[in-house]
Every structure is written in C-alpha cells, then in structure tokens.
Write a protein that holds these residues in place. Structure first.
Motif, PDB file in Angstrom:
ATOM      1  N   PRO A   1     -44.019 -35.749 113.659  1.00  0.00           N
ATOM      2  CA  PRO A   1     -44.468 -34.609 114.465  1.00  0.00           C
ATOM      3  C   PRO A   1     -43.490 -33.444 114.488  1.00  0.00           C
ATOM      4  N   PHE A   2     -42.225 -33.672 114.090  1.00  0.00           N
ATOM      5  CA  PHE A   2     -41.216 -32.624 114.212  1.00  0.00           C
ATOM      6  C   PHE A   2     -41.086 -31.764 112.961  1.00  0.00           C
ATOM      7  N   ASN A   3     -41.580 -32.246 111.826  1.00  0.00           N
ATOM      8  CA  ASN A   3     -41.353 -31.528 110.572  1.00  0.00           C
ATOM      9  C   ASN A   3     -42.108 -30.209 110.485  1.00  0.00           C
ATOM     10  N   ILE A   4     -43.109 -30.025 111.324  1.00  0.00           N
ATOM     11  CA  ILE A   4     -43.888 -28.785 111.275  1.00  0.00           C
ATOM     12  C   ILE A   4     -43.288 -27.698 112.156  1.00  0.00           C
ATOM     13  N   LEU A   5     -42.252 -28.026 112.928  1.00  0.00           N
ATOM     14  CA  LEU A   5     -41.669 -27.053 113.847  1.00  0.00           C
ATOM     15  C   LEU A   5     -40.756 -26.088 113.100  1.00  0.00           C
ATOM     16  N   PRO A   6     -40.652 -24.841 113.572  1.00  0.00           N
ATOM     17  CA  PRO A   6     -39.725 -23.886 112.946  1.00  0.00           C
ATOM     18  C   PRO A   6     -38.293 -24.392 113.050  1.00  0.00           C
ATOM     19  N   ARG A   7     -37.482 -24.076 112.037  1.00  0.00           N
ATOM     20  CA  ARG A   7     -36.095 -24.516 112.058  1.00  0.00           C
ATOM     21  C   ARG A   7     -35.244 -23.591 111.209  1.00  0.00           C
ATOM     22  N   SER A   8     -33.950 -23.605 111.491  1.00  0.00           N
ATOM     23  CA  SER A   8     -33.019 -22.790 110.725  1.00  0.00           C
ATOM     24  C   SER A   8     -32.665 -23.506 109.430  1.00  0.00           C
ATOM     25  N   LYS A   9     -31.903 -22.826 108.582  1.00  0.00           N
ATOM     26  CA  LYS A   9     -31.523 -23.441 107.312  1.00  0.00           C
ATOM     27  C   LYS A   9     -30.555 -24.596 107.507  1.00  0.00           C
TER      28      LYS A   9
ATOM     29  N   ASP B   1     -41.135 -34.675  99.691  1.00  0.00           N
ATOM     30  CA  ASP B   1     -41.258 -33.249  99.373  1.00  0.00           C
ATOM     31  C   ASP B   1     -42.403 -32.624 100.165  1.00  0.00           C
ATOM     32  N   ALA B   2     -43.551 -33.283 100.137  1.00  0.00           N
ATOM     33  CA  ALA B   2     -44.728 -32.754 100.828  1.00  0.00           C
ATOM     34  C   ALA B   2     -44.534 -32.727 102.336  1.00  0.00           C
ATOM     35  N   ALA B   3     -43.709 -33.652 102.843  1.00  0.00           N
ATOM     36  CA  ALA B   3     -43.457 -33.719 104.286  1.00  0.00           C
ATOM     37  C   ALA B   3     -42.302 -32.824 104.713  1.00  0.00           C
ATOM     38  N   SER B   4     -41.749 -32.058 103.773  1.00  0.00           N
ATOM     39  CA  SER B   4     -40.656 -31.109 104.058  1.00  0.00           C
ATOM     40  C   SER B   4     -39.405 -31.794 104.591  1.00  0.00           C
ATOM     41  N   VAL B   5     -39.131 -33.002 104.111  1.00  0.00           N
ATOM     42  CA  VAL B   5     -37.875 -33.667 104.457  1.00  0.00           C
ATOM     43  C   VAL B   5     -36.764 -33.008 103.645  1.00  0.00           C
ATOM     44  N   PRO B   6     -35.720 -32.500 104.295  1.00  0.00           N
ATOM     45  CA  PRO B   6     -34.687 -31.738 103.584  1.00  0.00           C
ATOM     46  C   PRO B   6     -34.099 -32.502 102.402  1.00  0.00           C
ATOM     47  N   ASN B   7     -33.780 -31.741 101.365  1.00  0.00           N
ATOM     48  CA  ASN B   7     -33.165 -32.284 100.162  1.00  0.00           C
ATOM     49  C   ASN B   7     -31.933 -31.448  99.821  1.00  0.00           C
ATOM     50  N   PRO B   8     -30.725 -32.029  99.913  1.00  0.00           N
ATOM     51  CA  PRO B   8     -30.426 -33.431 100.228  1.00  0.00           C
ATOM     52  C   PRO B   8     -30.383 -33.673 101.732  1.00  0.00           C
ATOM     53  N   SER B   9     -30.481 -34.924 102.119  1.00  0.00           N
ATOM     54  CA  SER B   9     -30.317 -35.329 103.514  1.00  0.00           C
ATOM     55  C   SER B   9     -30.136 -36.838 103.562  1.00  0.00           C
ATOM     56  N   PHE B  10     -29.597 -37.316 104.669  1.00  0.00           N
ATOM     57  CA  PHE B  10     -29.437 -38.760 104.831  1.00  0.00           C
ATOM     58  C   PHE B  10     -30.799 -39.442 104.821  1.00  0.00           C
TER      59      PHE B  10
END
Length: 338
Positions: A189-197, A145-154
């Motif tokens: 290193p990639f989780n802080i980058l902007p991304r779409s939904k 959660d703190a690392a912004s790993v999408p929920n749900p995701s593989f």
C-alpha cells in the motif's frame, strides 16, 4: 567510584542535539552508550540497569562488526558520501550493505531448512527433494520493477536472492510474499505514495493469511522499515511486525512481552514486538531491529518445536505471538546487539 566519559557523541551522528557519549563506570569496569543527555535515565540507577552496562570490549566488538559488514564505511574526508549523507570525518553510516543482504539470505535459508526438516519428520522422509537447491527467488525482478521497489535496495536484493520454498507459512499466520505481480502489488500500500529520491518505502515481506487491516489499507504482516537514505541512523535491513492486537494491556501482570533492553512493549503499540528498545551500543531510538534477527528467532522457535509445523509450513495464527506476554516470553525475546 566515579564516571568517566570516554567518547563524546558527535552532533552529526544523532538526529537530536547530543551531550551524550560512552560513559565508563569505574566501579563496575563497564561502559554504557548514551546518544543524548535524556538517555541517561536508562542507565541510572546502575543497580536497576545492569543490562545497559557492558564490558568495553563488548561495545568495541559491536562497533568493529559494523565496519566488517560495511554498515559503517571510511573513505577520504573530501570524498562525498553515498546518498548525500553528512560524513563525520572519514566515516559514513550506510542504509545497508551487501554483506547484510548475504547474511540475511543465509539466515532465511537456515529457517527454510529448519521448516523443511520438520515437514519431513512425520513421514520419515529424507531432505532430498526439498527446495534447498531451488533457484526460484521469492519475487522476480520484473515484479519488483512494476511495483516500483527501489533499485538498488535491501528489499530488492533480499527478495531476488532468497529462495522460494514450497511451503507457504514462514511463521504462525504469516504467508510468503505473493510471487505474481497482481498479488505483490496488492500487498504494497505504500509504494504508490509520493516520495523523494532518498525515500525507500516499506514493503510487506510476509502477510497475514486472514487479512486484517490495522490502519486504513495497511494489513497485519512483516514490513521493511521506511527510511530516508540521507537521514541519520537509517536501517533498510530493519523490519516491523504489525500485529492485529497489542501487548501488556494488563498492568498487574508480573511478566509481559519484552524488547531487547528488557523493557516491556508499550501498551497500545502493535509494532514493537522484537524491537530494540534502548540501544546499549549506540543508536537513536527510532532505528528498528534487523530482519536477520527476526528470521533467526523464528528458526529457533521451529528447531525447539515451540511452533508446530505441518505440510504447509509453520502452523497456527498470528494469535500465537500473544505467547510473548506469557511464561513463554523468552522465546520471543531477541538479545541486544548494535
């Protein structure tokens, strides 16, 4: 003997204009799948590309497997697809399925058991007391959660369901992911980058014990593939092994590191080992290999004693993977599937 196109490729199934299809070779009684007209070069001349041509039942078996595991799902034509993906008739290609998570976790457990068995051998110890029944996951949900790993995701499903063993090294030079928040965040290193939904950023599953940066802040290790969930032929279950060296730099060698289609890993590429290459059962070039296949390959290398194992797990450094361009290349070869 002639060629017959059994099925055409629907334009919506490929990220590029198609003109491809499933071609039946009447002389060989075999088929090959070409997603685009430019792909025909992989299958011709036939004499030099026989690994591309398979019995029709082999192709159909791979397609049926996609349905059984829920990677391809059918629903009423007017029912919207998950993640706004464009459906082709009733059919929808999913970024991943729960069955894929289950089978990948099972393969992870088999790999852990193989390593644990090798650890116990020098001391003639029973497997009682290993982590076979350990309920601690590789990474807990609050860290993800703190690392912004999408929920749900593989990524989230695998990391929270796969058990954390007591050993540290899952492959030569590759460590388990950090369990604590600070360590796990530092490896992403990639989780802080902007991304779409729809974007699922890559996550580092297994990091190199001696940190080596390949591109800027990106270190060597095993990463999940970045995907746009509303895109074509996406695979959240995919991986890239980033290594601090490249393969096949010597054009004059008779052997080299090979992809699943038996082509050589391209010179100057540090993330192509264990990848598909041309996909004889269909699929665009960019879809990467499944993590489950990598774990299965690692397990075989442990069980066959190709890799040495010590108290901390698999021994050696990432330089061990250089064996892929030696006489041992078959140990680092993953046979083709979908």
């Amino acid at each position: 003997m002639g060629l017959v196109r059994l099925y055409a490729v629907e334009g919506g199934l490929s990220a590029v204009d198609s003109d491809g299809g499933v071609i039946y070779h009447q002389g060989l009684h075999r088929v090959a799948s070409f997603m685009h007209i430019d792909d025909y070069g992989y299958g011709f001349p036939v004499e030099g590309s026989k690994h591309v041509w398979n019995p029709l039942e082999t192709l159909l078996t791979n397609w049926i497997d996609l349905i059984h595991i829920g990677k391809v799902v059918a629903s009423p034509h007017k029912e919207p697809a998950l993640f706004d993906f464009e459906k082709i008739g009733p059919w929808e290609w999913r970024p991943y399925s729960n069955t894929q998570v289950t089978t990948c976790v099972a393969e992870w457990d088999r790999l852990c058991q193989a390593i644990e068995a090798r650890i116990s051998q020098p001391f003639n110890l029973p497997l009682i007391g290993t982590d076979a029944d350990n309920s601690e996951p590789l990474v807990i949900s609050s860290v993800l959660d703190a690392a912004s790993v999408p929920n749900p995701s593989f990524t989230r499903s695998f990391l929270t369901r796969a058990r954390r063993p007591q050993f540290r090294y899952i492959a030569p030079g590759l460590l388990l992911p950090p369990a604590n928040l600070a360590g796990f965040m530092a490896a992403q290193p990639f989780n802080i980058l902007p991304r779409s939904k729809y974007t699922v950023p890559p996550s580092e599953f297994y990091s190199r014990s001696i940190q080596t940066f390949i591109l800027s802040r990106v270190s060597a290790g095993v990463y999940t593939e970045v995907v746009e969930r509303n895109g074509f032929d996406v695979a959240e279950e995919g991986f890239r092994l980033l290594l601090p060296f490249t393969f096949n730099d010597n054009w004059h060698k008779g052997i080299g590191a090979q992809k699943s289609d038996r082509s050589l890993v391209e010179r100057g590429r540090f993330s192509e080992l264990f990848q598909h290459g041309y996909k004889p059962f269909g699929g665009d070039y960019y879809r990467c290999q499944r993590l489950e296949r990598l774990l299965g390959c690692c397990r075989k290398l442990v069980e066959k004693c190709v890799w040495s194992v010590g108290a901390d797990g698999v021994e050696g450094t990432t330089d061990t993977f250089k064996d892929a361009e030696s006489d041992l290349w078959e140990d680092y070869y993953i046979p083709p599937t979908w």
